[in-house]
Design a protein around this motif. Structure first.
Motif, PDB file in Angstrom:
ATOM      1  N   GLY A 289       0.785  -1.231   0.000  1.00  0.00           N
ATOM      2  CA  GLY A 289       0.000   0.000   0.000  1.00  0.00           C
ATOM      3  C   GLY A 289       0.810   1.271   0.000  1.00  0.00           C
ATOM      4  N   SER A 290       2.123   1.187   0.167  1.00  0.00           N
ATOM      5  CA  SER A 290       2.952   2.389   0.193  1.00  0.00           C
ATOM      6  C   SER A 290       3.307   2.817  -1.227  1.00  0.00           C
ATOM      7  N   SER A 291       4.066   3.899  -1.340  1.00  0.00           N
ATOM      8  CA  SER A 291       4.305   4.532  -2.629  1.00  0.00           C
ATOM      9  C   SER A 291       5.566   4.022  -3.296  1.00  0.00           C
ATOM     10  N   PHE A 292       5.492   3.745  -4.593  1.00  0.00           N
ATOM     11  CA  PHE A 292       6.695   3.302  -5.299  1.00  0.00           C
ATOM     12  C   PHE A 292       7.682   4.448  -5.474  1.00  0.00           C
ATOM     13  N   GLU A 293       7.245   5.692  -5.266  1.00  0.00           N
ATOM     14  CA  GLU A 293       8.156   6.831  -5.321  1.00  0.00           C
ATOM     15  C   GLU A 293       8.720   7.178  -3.948  1.00  0.00           C
ATOM     16  N   HIS A 294       8.276   6.458  -2.910  1.00  0.00           N
ATOM     17  CA  HIS A 294       8.787   6.643  -1.550  1.00  0.00           C
ATOM     18  C   HIS A 294       8.622   8.087  -1.094  1.00  0.00           C
ATOM     19  N   ALA A 295       7.506   8.685  -1.485  1.00  0.00           N
ATOM     20  CA  ALA A 295       7.181  10.062  -1.125  1.00  0.00           C
ATOM     21  C   ALA A 295       5.729  10.083  -0.675  1.00  0.00           C
ATOM     22  N   THR A 296       5.493  10.413   0.592  1.00  0.00           N
ATOM     23  CA  THR A 296       4.159  10.267   1.171  1.00  0.00           C
ATOM     24  C   THR A 296       3.133  11.176   0.506  1.00  0.00           C
ATOM     25  N   HIS A 297       3.558  12.346   0.011  1.00  0.00           N
ATOM     26  CA  HIS A 297       2.568  13.256  -0.563  1.00  0.00           C
ATOM     27  C   HIS A 297       2.301  12.963  -2.038  1.00  0.00           C
ATOM     28  N   TYR A 298       3.235  12.374  -2.743  1.00  0.00           N
ATOM     29  CA  TYR A 298       2.912  11.856  -4.072  1.00  0.00           C
ATOM     30  C   TYR A 298       2.072  10.592  -3.948  1.00  0.00           C
ATOM     31  N   HIS A 299       2.228   9.891  -2.840  1.00  0.00           N
ATOM     32  CA  HIS A 299       1.352   8.758  -2.558  1.00  0.00           C
ATOM     33  C   HIS A 299      -0.084   9.250  -2.413  1.00  0.00           C
ATOM     34  N   ARG A 300      -0.283  10.364  -1.711  1.00  0.00           N
ATOM     35  CA  ARG A 300      -1.622  10.937  -1.592  1.00  0.00           C
ATOM     36  C   ARG A 300      -2.201  11.270  -2.961  1.00  0.00           C
ATOM     37  N   LEU A 301      -1.381  11.882  -3.818  1.00  0.00           N
ATOM     38  CA  LEU A 301      -1.852  12.253  -5.152  1.00  0.00           C
ATOM     39  C   LEU A 301      -2.269  11.013  -5.940  1.00  0.00           C
ATOM     40  N   ALA A 302      -1.446   9.969  -5.923  1.00  0.00           N
ATOM     41  CA  ALA A 302      -1.779   8.743  -6.661  1.00  0.00           C
ATOM     42  C   ALA A 302      -3.041   8.093  -6.108  1.00  0.00           C
ATOM     43  N   ALA A 303      -3.173   8.062  -4.772  1.00  0.00           N
ATOM     44  CA  ALA A 303      -4.354   7.446  -4.165  1.00  0.00           C
ATOM     45  C   ALA A 303      -5.608   8.250  -4.480  1.00  0.00           C
ATOM     46  N   GLU A 304      -5.507   9.573  -4.461  1.00  0.00           N
ATOM     47  CA  GLU A 304      -6.673  10.399  -4.797  1.00  0.00           C
ATOM     48  C   GLU A 304      -7.082  10.180  -6.251  1.00  0.00           C
ATOM     49  N   MET A 305      -6.103  10.152  -7.146  1.00  0.00           N
ATOM     50  CA  MET A 305      -6.414   9.894  -8.551  1.00  0.00           C
ATOM     51  C   MET A 305      -7.163   8.571  -8.712  1.00  0.00           C
ATOM     52  N   LEU A 306      -6.655   7.538  -8.062  1.00  0.00           N
ATOM     53  CA  LEU A 306      -7.255   6.219  -8.233  1.00  0.00           C
ATOM     54  C   LEU A 306      -8.641   6.165  -7.608  1.00  0.00           C
ATOM     55  N   LEU A 307      -8.813   6.774  -6.443  1.00  0.00           N
ATOM     56  CA  LEU A 307     -10.130   6.779  -5.808  1.00  0.00           C
ATOM     57  C   LEU A 307     -11.160   7.446  -6.721  1.00  0.00           C
ATOM     58  N   LEU A 308     -10.803   8.585  -7.309  1.00  0.00           N
ATOM     59  CA  LEU A 308     -11.729   9.272  -8.209  1.00  0.00           C
ATOM     60  C   LEU A 308     -12.086   8.398  -9.408  1.00  0.00           C
ATOM     61  N   CYS A 309     -11.096   7.687  -9.941  1.00  0.00           N
ATOM     62  CA  CYS A 309     -11.372   6.805 -11.086  1.00  0.00           C
ATOM     63  C   CYS A 309     -12.286   5.654 -10.685  1.00  0.00           C
ATOM     64  N   LEU A 310     -12.092   5.112  -9.486  1.00  0.00           N
ATOM     65  CA  LEU A 310     -12.962   4.027  -9.035  1.00  0.00           C
ATOM     66  C   LEU A 310     -14.393   4.522  -8.830  1.00  0.00           C
ATOM     67  N   VAL A 311     -14.531   5.735  -8.302  1.00  0.00           N
ATOM     68  CA  VAL A 311     -15.868   6.311  -8.148  1.00  0.00           C
ATOM     69  C   VAL A 311     -16.526   6.476  -9.514  1.00  0.00           C
ATOM     70  N   GLN A 312     -15.779   6.976 -10.494  1.00  0.00           N
ATOM     71  CA  GLN A 312     -16.310   7.141 -11.852  1.00  0.00           C
ATOM     72  C   GLN A 312     -16.676   5.788 -12.468  1.00  0.00           C
ATOM     73  N   GLY A 313     -15.812   4.786 -12.281  1.00  0.00           N
ATOM     74  CA  GLY A 313     -16.100   3.468 -12.827  1.00  0.00           C
ATOM     75  C   GLY A 313     -17.369   2.875 -12.251  1.00  0.00           C
ATOM     76  N   ASP A 314     -17.558   3.002 -10.940  1.00  0.00           N
ATOM     77  CA  ASP A 314     -18.777   2.500 -10.321  1.00  0.00           C
ATOM     78  C   ASP A 314     -19.998   3.263 -10.830  1.00  0.00           C
ATOM     79  N   ARG A 315     -19.832   4.564 -11.010  1.00  0.00           N
ATOM     80  CA  ARG A 315     -20.943   5.393 -11.487  1.00  0.00           C
ATOM     81  C   ARG A 315     -21.393   4.945 -12.876  1.00  0.00           C
ATOM     82  N   GLU A 316     -20.439   4.568 -13.699  1.00  0.00           N
ATOM     83  CA  GLU A 316     -20.744   4.124 -15.062  1.00  0.00           C
ATOM     84  C   GLU A 316     -21.175   2.658 -15.143  1.00  0.00           C
TER      85      GLU A 316
END
Length: 671
Positions: A289-316
């Motif tokens: 679950g941690s970041s492949f870039e070893h940067a906690t705030h880029y981890h937040r960005l990647a997780a937010e991106m993915l969460l939004l995509c999952l919400v969109q996928g479920d919506r569709e």
């Protein structure tokens, strides 16, 4: 991170086709025309946020988020006045019209009539010329229009047409001043993707409150966003090198593909992006679950991106695979473990303060606060622990997901219980109890084989947080290409809570070129850290070894936390092997401790320091060196709470001769 032959071929074909279209004005205009003819209401109905949904959610906000309406409307008054804090600039009022090509802090303006491409060396040199320090992030971040979700939410709450008019005015002016593909705001595909998602949110959120001509025009320009993203995907297909930029490209292309699913190009974007997102999520977020870039705030960005995509996928009705959902869930658990109760996640690695969609706290909440992600993620996964960690940011879950009326059922886990965590894939370890959080980082050697632009020289570094105060901190990043010297200082060993040896290099990185700002090599080998628990005591032990000449040096760090008494012991041991086998008497080792910006450090005697909160004047604790054969020095450095901002912070540096005392011991007792 090599790509499979199938993925490489599919991406290469799609990118070549997009570039062919981009080079042909007739085909480009045909794409724009098809997008302008798209049924906006139909597209908005499949979007996670639209005018009807926001109207319903506004009623829920009033019921379950007291005070949120007033906070949001106050923030939107600043937006209406074009009053922004641009990445630490402090409040700036930009006037009735925004100059989308200007760095307002330095005054530099990039040519709006030129096509800027990041893959052209001449253009890149002008964008990041160290002889003319300027921050290209300012026009990019302004052009992302991250205030669009807040304006749409304010409109849903009040029906005040000023919010719709403000979005329409800014969007129309941006399109006037940034004709495709001219100006710096068409240069960075990640920024283009972020802007696309925010413009889509405004387009869906305001709906028919926007003029029909503007909606058609926005559709046409948004299709060009998709074309530009695909034609300039930020990935080296031959070597497979990529980072969060590529993940962001896919996110933007996915949302645009879903929006434009009424014609063939849009459907192709959606299918390609969905397949790539599913594969790339399992790369960008490591198995633990941690970041492949070893940067906690880029981890937040990647997780937010993915969460939004999952919400969109479920919506569709096109959900992403279970493996992707499990990986995101694990990533959110990682964030919950590393986040203090106030939400300020430690800044291991780089932090450029990027977000995607901001419904809660635009311009008012510190950008290190990740509670928005956990509130929304806790609701998405019906996970009480995540939701509880996101307390205070429930509005994010309501605006994005339309719930909750009540929080998920409690899991029964007591917040006062000691919790330890280990994320060996990313190299993060720690413990928390109540208001106490301690975390250490020691990325494994495998990280050296994964290219990352965002590493810091921070192995065996750690942070300590207690009762709302950052006691020991990671320094953050401050700036990238606009200030080479500060970029290198903030990622250097000298700024981190690490141990080292004079004349022995544990890292290698280039300081004088733009390319050099984006790589850092670990020269030392890391031993797998050990985390042990006994009652309320937690012990971490890790070590690095590095060759210098004929001698191999080894630094071992032991951190012992007593959560019951809120005390932390640090022991740094230095040894050597090789020829000659002994540690030379001339060798000097040093351990550094960077205190939070609110901490005042005062010497009591040569080996003891009193720690006091600068604002409240309350005692924070004492710091004591148990090894008396050491020299101590304090100096004023910097801490960066967000990209572009820095504040003074005190560092204590302890030096000793390992030949005389192989171990340096210190203890920090918290009040």
């Amino acid at each position: 991170m090599p790509l499979s032959a199938g993925r490489r071929a599919r991406l290469d074909t799609a990118r070549r086709a997009a570039r062919d279209t981009a080079r042909d004005p007739a085909r480009t205009e045909a794409l724009r025309a098809a997008a302008e003819a798209q049924d906006t209401e139909r597209s908005a109905a499949g979007f996670p946020v639209n005018r009807a949904l926001l109207h319903t959610r506004a009623g829920l906000i009033r019921r379950v988020c007291p005070g949120e309406e007033r906070r949001l409307l106050n923030a939107c008054e600043d937006v209406l006045a074009h009053r922004f804090d641009l990445l630490g600039s402090g409040p700036l009022t930009l006037g009735d019209t925004i100059d989308w090509h200007r760095d307002y802090t330095s005054g530099r303006r990039w040519d709006p009539a030129r096509e800027w491409r990041l893959d052209e060396p001449a253009a890149l040199r002008e964008l990041v010329d160290p002889r003319q320090p300027a921050e290209i992030r300012y026009p990019w971040d302004l052009s992302n229009m991250a205030w669009a979700p807040s304006l749409a939410a304010a409109f849903a709450l009040t029906g005040d047409v000023r919010y719709a008019e403000a979005f329409a005015r800014d969007a129309a002016h941006w399109m006037d001043e940034n004709p495709y593909p001219l100006g710096v705001n068409w240069a960075c595909p990640l920024s283009i993707a972020l802007r696309a998602v925010n413009l889509l949110t405004g387009l869906a959120g305001f709906g028919a409150a926007l003029d029909g001509g503007l909606r058609r025009r926005l559709n046409g320009v948004l299709a060009l966003h998709g074309l530009r993203i695909l034609s300039e995907l930020e990935i080296d297909l031959r070597r497979g090198e990529r980072n969060n930029h590529y993940f962001g490209n896919l996110m933007g292309l996915y949302f645009l593909g879903c929006w434009f699913s009424g014609f063939s190009e849009g459907r192709a974007w959606r299918e390609l992006a969905a397949e790539e997102l599913a594969a790339e999520a399992l790369v960008q977020l490591l198995p633990d679950g941690s970041s492949f870039e070893h940067a906690t705030h880029y981890h937040r960005l990647a997780a937010e991106m993915l969460l939004l995509c999952l919400v969109q996928g479920d919506r569709e009705g096109r959900p992403f695979p279970d493996a992707v959902r499990r990986r995101l869930h694990r990533a959110l658990e990682f964030t919950a473990d590393l986040m203090p109760e106030q939400g300020g996640v430690p800044q291991f690695g780089d932090n450029d303060s990027s977000r995607v969609l901001v419904f809660w706290g635009y311009g008012t909440v510190p950008l290190t606060d990740h509670r928005h992600l956990l509130a929304a993620g806790g609701e998405f996964f019906d996970d009480a622990r995540l939701y509880r960690a996101g307390r205070g940011a429930e509005a994010e879950a309501v605006w994005l997901l339309g719930r909750p009326a009540e929080p998920p059922a409690a899991s029964g886990e007591a917040e006062s219980a000691l919790r330890t965590f280990a994320y060996p894939d990313g190299g993060f370890y720690g413990a928390r109890r109540g208001g106490l959080l301690w975390a250490a980082g020691c990325r494994p050697d495998a990280a050296a084989r994964r290219p990352s632009a965002h590493l810091h020289a921070d192995r065996l570094g750690f942070i300590l947080h207690h009762r709302g105060t950052d006691v020991l901190v990671d320094p953050g990043s401050y700036r990238y290409s606009s200030d080479f010297a500060q970029r290198n200082a903030f990622r250097s060993p000298a700024y981190h809570n690490t141990a080292g040896l004079d004349g022995v290099a544990f890292y290698r990185y280039e300081t004088g070129t733009f390319a050099g700002l984006w790589w850092l090599e670990d020269l030392a080998a890391a031993e797998t850290p050990v985390l042990a628990v006994s009652g309320a005591r937690v012990c971490f032990r890790g070590a690095l070894s590095c060759r210098c000449g004929l001698r191999r040096w080894r630094i071992e760090r032991t951190l012992r936390l007593d959560a019951g008494t809120a005390a932390l012991w640090v022991a740094d041991r230095v040894g050597a092997a090789g020829f000659p086998p002994r540690v030379p008497r001339s060798a000097h080792a040093h351990s550094r401790f960077l205190f939070g910006p609110d901490i005042k450090v005062e010497g009591v005697d040569p080996h003891t320091w009193q720690l006091t909160h600068k604002t409240t004047q309350e005692a924070v604790g004492t710091f004591e060196a148990r090894t008396f054969d050491c020299m101590a020095a304090t100096r004023e450095l910097w801490y960066s709470p967000q990209y572009g901002e820095r504040v003074p912070a005190t560092q204590l540096r302890l030096s000793w001769r390992p030949a005389a005392a192989p171990v340096l011991e210190v203890v920090l007792r918290l009040a």
